[in-house]
Design a protein around this motif. Structure first.
Motif, PDB file in Angstrom:
ATOM      1  N   TYR A  86       0.973  -1.218   0.035  1.00 15.66           N
ATOM      2  CA  TYR A  86      -0.128  -0.049   0.010  1.00 15.66           C
ATOM      3  C   TYR A  86       0.885   1.224   0.025  1.00 15.66           C
ATOM      4  O   TYR A  86       0.564   2.166  -0.826  1.00 15.66           O
ATOM      5  CB  TYR A  86      -0.830  -0.014   1.143  1.00 15.66           C
TER       6      TYR A  86
ATOM      7  N   LEU B 220      -6.522   2.299   4.585  1.00 10.03           N
ATOM      8  CA  LEU B 220      -5.423   1.887   5.242  1.00 10.03           C
ATOM      9  C   LEU B 220      -5.771   1.145   6.571  1.00 10.03           C
ATOM     10  O   LEU B 220      -5.023   0.294   6.908  1.00 10.03           O
ATOM     11  CB  LEU B 220      -4.381   2.933   5.616  1.00 10.03           C
TER      12      LEU B 220
ATOM     13  N   LEU C 124      -9.633   6.088  -3.425  1.00 10.45           N
ATOM     14  CA  LEU C 124      -8.278   6.201  -2.652  1.00 10.45           C
ATOM     15  C   LEU C 124      -8.213   7.604  -2.552  1.00 10.45           C
ATOM     16  O   LEU C 124      -7.552   8.005  -1.430  1.00 10.45           O
ATOM     17  CB  LEU C 124      -6.959   5.450  -3.432  1.00 10.45           C
ATOM     18  N   GLY C 125      -8.109   8.293  -3.567  1.00 13.39           N
ATOM     19  CA  GLY C 125      -7.915   9.896  -3.675  1.00 13.39           C
ATOM     20  C   GLY C 125      -8.777  10.712  -2.454  1.00 13.39           C
ATOM     21  O   GLY C 125      -8.284  11.334  -1.845  1.00 13.39           O
TER      22      GLY C 125
ATOM     23  N   TYR D 180       1.193   5.182  -8.696  1.00 14.55           N
ATOM     24  CA  TYR D 180      -0.285   4.910  -8.864  1.00 14.55           C
ATOM     25  C   TYR D 180      -0.749   4.321 -10.237  1.00 14.55           C
ATOM     26  O   TYR D 180      -1.777   4.027 -10.145  1.00 14.55           O
ATOM     27  CB  TYR D 180      -0.516   6.580  -8.957  1.00 14.55           C
TER      28      TYR D 180
ATOM     29  N   ILE E  20      -2.854   1.130  -9.981  1.00 14.86           N
ATOM     30  CA  ILE E  20      -4.184   1.047  -9.155  1.00 14.86           C
ATOM     31  C   ILE E  20      -5.554   1.355 -10.088  1.00 14.86           C
ATOM     32  O   ILE E  20      -5.190   2.168 -11.258  1.00 14.86           O
ATOM     33  CB  ILE E  20      -4.209   2.327  -8.144  1.00 14.86           C
TER      34      ILE E  20
ATOM     35  N   VAL F 191       0.733   3.747  -3.082  1.00 17.50           N
ATOM     36  CA  VAL F 191       0.337   5.272  -2.819  1.00 17.50           C
ATOM     37  C   VAL F 191       1.351   6.169  -3.257  1.00 17.50           C
ATOM     38  O   VAL F 191       1.258   7.512  -3.657  1.00 17.50           O
ATOM     39  CB  VAL F 191      -0.218   5.373  -1.718  1.00 17.50           C
ATOM     40  N   THR F 192       2.671   5.797  -2.666  1.00 19.43           N
ATOM     41  CA  THR F 192       3.716   6.922  -2.848  1.00 19.43           C
ATOM     42  C   THR F 192       4.419   6.843  -4.381  1.00 19.43           C
ATOM     43  O   THR F 192       4.489   8.033  -4.807  1.00 19.43           O
ATOM     44  CB  THR F 192       4.875   6.574  -1.918  1.00 19.43           C
TER      45      THR F 192
ATOM     46  N   LEU G  96      -8.916   4.385  -7.910  1.00 24.28           N
ATOM     47  CA  LEU G  96      -8.190   5.676  -7.599  1.00 24.28           C
ATOM     48  C   LEU G  96      -8.718   6.776  -7.306  1.00 24.28           C
ATOM     49  O   LEU G  96      -8.131   7.300  -6.356  1.00 24.28           O
ATOM     50  CB  LEU G  96      -7.581   5.761  -8.892  1.00 24.28           C
TER      51      LEU G  96
ATOM     52  N   PRO H 252       2.355   8.610   3.205  1.00 30.53           N
ATOM     53  CA  PRO H 252       1.845   7.248   3.259  1.00 30.53           C
ATOM     54  C   PRO H 252       2.702   6.548   4.525  1.00 30.53           C
ATOM     55  O   PRO H 252       2.221   5.715   5.130  1.00 30.53           O
ATOM     56  CB  PRO H 252       1.659   6.495   2.024  1.00 30.53           C
TER      57      PRO H 252
ATOM     58  N   SER I 102      -6.563   7.109   6.380  1.00 27.34           N
ATOM     59  CA  SER I 102      -7.461   6.920   5.551  1.00 27.34           C
ATOM     60  C   SER I 102      -8.297   5.452   5.952  1.00 27.34           C
ATOM     61  O   SER I 102      -7.979   4.587   6.610  1.00 27.34           O
ATOM     62  CB  SER I 102      -7.084   6.730   4.230  1.00 27.34           C
TER      63      SER I 102
ATOM     64  N   ARG J 131      -7.850   9.708   1.070  1.00 30.64           N
ATOM     65  CA  ARG J 131      -6.681  10.377   1.551  1.00 30.64           C
ATOM     66  C   ARG J 131      -6.577  12.069   1.344  1.00 30.64           C
ATOM     67  O   ARG J 131      -5.373  12.593   1.700  1.00 30.64           O
ATOM     68  CB  ARG J 131      -5.459   9.615   0.773  1.00 30.64           C
TER      69      ARG J 131
END
Length: 505
Positions: A309, A390, A328-329, A317, A320, A313-314, A325, A339, A387, A332
């Protein structure tokens, strides 16, 4: 029987005691530093004195009154001598002694020393009283099927359980003394015609080379006997379940039991042995196979889910899916932390809750763990610290680590997640691969009792996969694992096991 230790000792302070009762009392007081529980009782007949020396805190007072003093008083016609007293005392463990060091050590173990004035030596009679708890269920290893009985702190009780489980004359039990000051009794247990003599000798050598004052438990003993004490991975198994030790002995492994310890240590135990459980054998093979695969998959995901994860995420992208996506956006959007920090924070909170729940009383700990996890998780999301996605991933990782049957291996799995998460936050997927390669090389270098830690994967043994990685039908387990280097490598004839069981009409 009573003529084994009458010779002189080279050390003048350990010579045979004086023939006078009063001098013997003074010498015992000196050796035991005038301990307050050191008691003496004397009798006199026809000008001859007999002295009873014992430590009141470790002996059974009823036994010394009924079986020692009263028995001697009731046999007035018997002349007082060690040979005659040995014949009339109704006690199983009796030995002769005349060395102060041996006498003092035996008094500490719960013996009474019987000395007839004028004799060259006296008698040690075992009247010890040990505090024992009744047989109960194991606290750290739970089972649905199979025996629920667990080991206790009594060495004799534990040996009795093993003797009842393995009624074989080849079951050997060797005495060892563990600790220079504590001097705990121990046993090396193995089946003579099955266990590899090299494994037995390795245990003997490592136990004999220990130079420590006292060892509190077999879990501490295991750390001292392991080949590599710096690694987080355990190389010897400790268990409270007698049936697990029984199964290990029948596979050719060697066990070590220690007095005042409820756990048994055995080896060799490769990496995959820590994910086996006796329940896999008690269930049907297909159910056991499914559960073992589920367990190994859960451990693998437990290590990699959170780092994956963080890496995705870092840095990644693009892997995903587009619908996920967007979700997830949005999840977060209110999180101010990177992350990697977010994941490390939640992992730390989970470990904090687990440790707090383990230290609190059972009912309070369970309530605190459940309520605390829900409240803190929801509050962290509402406050924008983390989030929702997570939270789910961290919970799945924690559940995966709890599927390990071995508590210490489960803890090791949780620990190695932290450096992998950190590397994933620094280098993404490359960091995960670096960590994976590092741990793989580390596992390849580890040993368990002198053998490779990743057996049967390295060195590869195809037939042994059915005993560790997979769970096969019992008729295909007729041979013992090759990795244990057993002398007798056959459980039962393979052809007989595969024959039809139908009765002809």
């Amino acid at each position: 029987m009573f003529k084994g230790k009458f010779g002189k000792n080279q050390n003048e302070e350990q010579k045979a005691h004086s023939l006078k009762v009063e001098e013997l009392k003074e010498q015992l007081k000196t050796v035991l530093h005038a301990s307050s529980d050191l008691n003496f009782r004397s009798l006199k007949k026809d000008g001859k004195r007999i002295l009873f020396s014992f430590l009141a805190s470790v002996i059974d007072k009823n036994a010394i009154d009924d079986f020692v003093i009263r028995t001697i008083q009731n046999h007035n016609e018997v002349e007082w001598s060690i040979e005659n007293l040995a014949q009339i005392l109704p006690i199983a463990q009796i030995s002769a002694a005349n060395q102060l060091q041996e006498i003092s050590a035996s008094l500490i173990e719960g013996n009474v020393y019987i000395y007839v004035e004028g004799d060259p030596c006296g008698l040690l009679a075992n009247v010890s009283k040990t505090v024992e708890r009744s047989l109960e269920k194991a606290e750290t290893e739970s089972l649905v099927y199979g025996p629920k009985i667990a080991f206790t702190e009594s060495l004799n009780s534990n040996l009795n359980i093993l003797r009842n489980n393995i009624k074989d004359s080849n079951l050997c039990m060797e005495d060892v003394v563990i600790g220079a000051r504590g001097k705990a009794k121990g046993k090396i247990v193995y089946i003579k015609d099955i266990a590899d003599e090299e494994n037995v000798n390795t245990f003997r050598q490592r136990l004999s080379e220990l130079k420590v004052d006292q060892i509190a438990d077999t879990t501490v003993l295991g750390q001292l006997l392991e080949s590599n004490s710096w690694t987080v991975f355990p190389q010897l198994m400790t268990t409270e379940l007698p049936d697990r030790v029984t199964s290990a002995l029948l596979k050719g492994k060697v066990a070590v039991l220690m007095d005042r310890s409820p756990a048994t240590l055995y080896g060799p135990t490769p990496f995959f042995s820590f994910f086996e459980t006796t329940e896999d054998v008690y269930m049907r093979w297909n159910m056991g196979f499914f559960l073992r695969m589920l367990r190994l998959t859960a451990i693998f995901l437990s290590v990699l889910l959170t780092p994956a994860y963080v890496a995705v995420v870092t840095y990644h992208y693009e892997v995903i899916p587009s619908p996920l996506l967007v979700t997830l956006g949005q999840s977060r959007s209110n999180v101010p932390f990177p992350p990697v920090f977010e994941a490390l924070l939640l992992e730390f909170v989970i470990e904090l809750l687990r440790e707090a729940g383990a230290r609190l009383p059972t009912k309070v700990g369970q309530t605190m763990g459940i309520v605390g996890g829900i409240v803190i998780g929801q509050a962290a999301v509402d406050a924008g610290f983390t989030s929702n996605i997570l939270i789910i991933i961290i919970a799945l990782s924690a559940l995966g680590s709890f599927t390990s049957p071995s508590y210490i291996m489960g803890t090791a799995i949780r620990i190695i997640r932290f450096p992998i998460i950190l590397l994933a936050g620094i280098w993404g997927g490359i960091g995960i691969m670096i960590a994976f390669c590092f741990f793989l090389i580390h596992l390849l270098k580890l040993e368990t009792l002198g053998g490779p830690y990743l057996m049967p994967i390295f060195p590869f043994r195809w037939r042994d996969l059915r005993y560790s990685v997979f769970r096969m039908p019992l008729q295909y387990l007729s041979f013992r694992p090759e990795t244990n280097r057993t002398n007798d490598n056959q459980n039962y004839p393979a052809q007989k096991a595969k024959e039809k069981k139908d009765v002809d009409e």
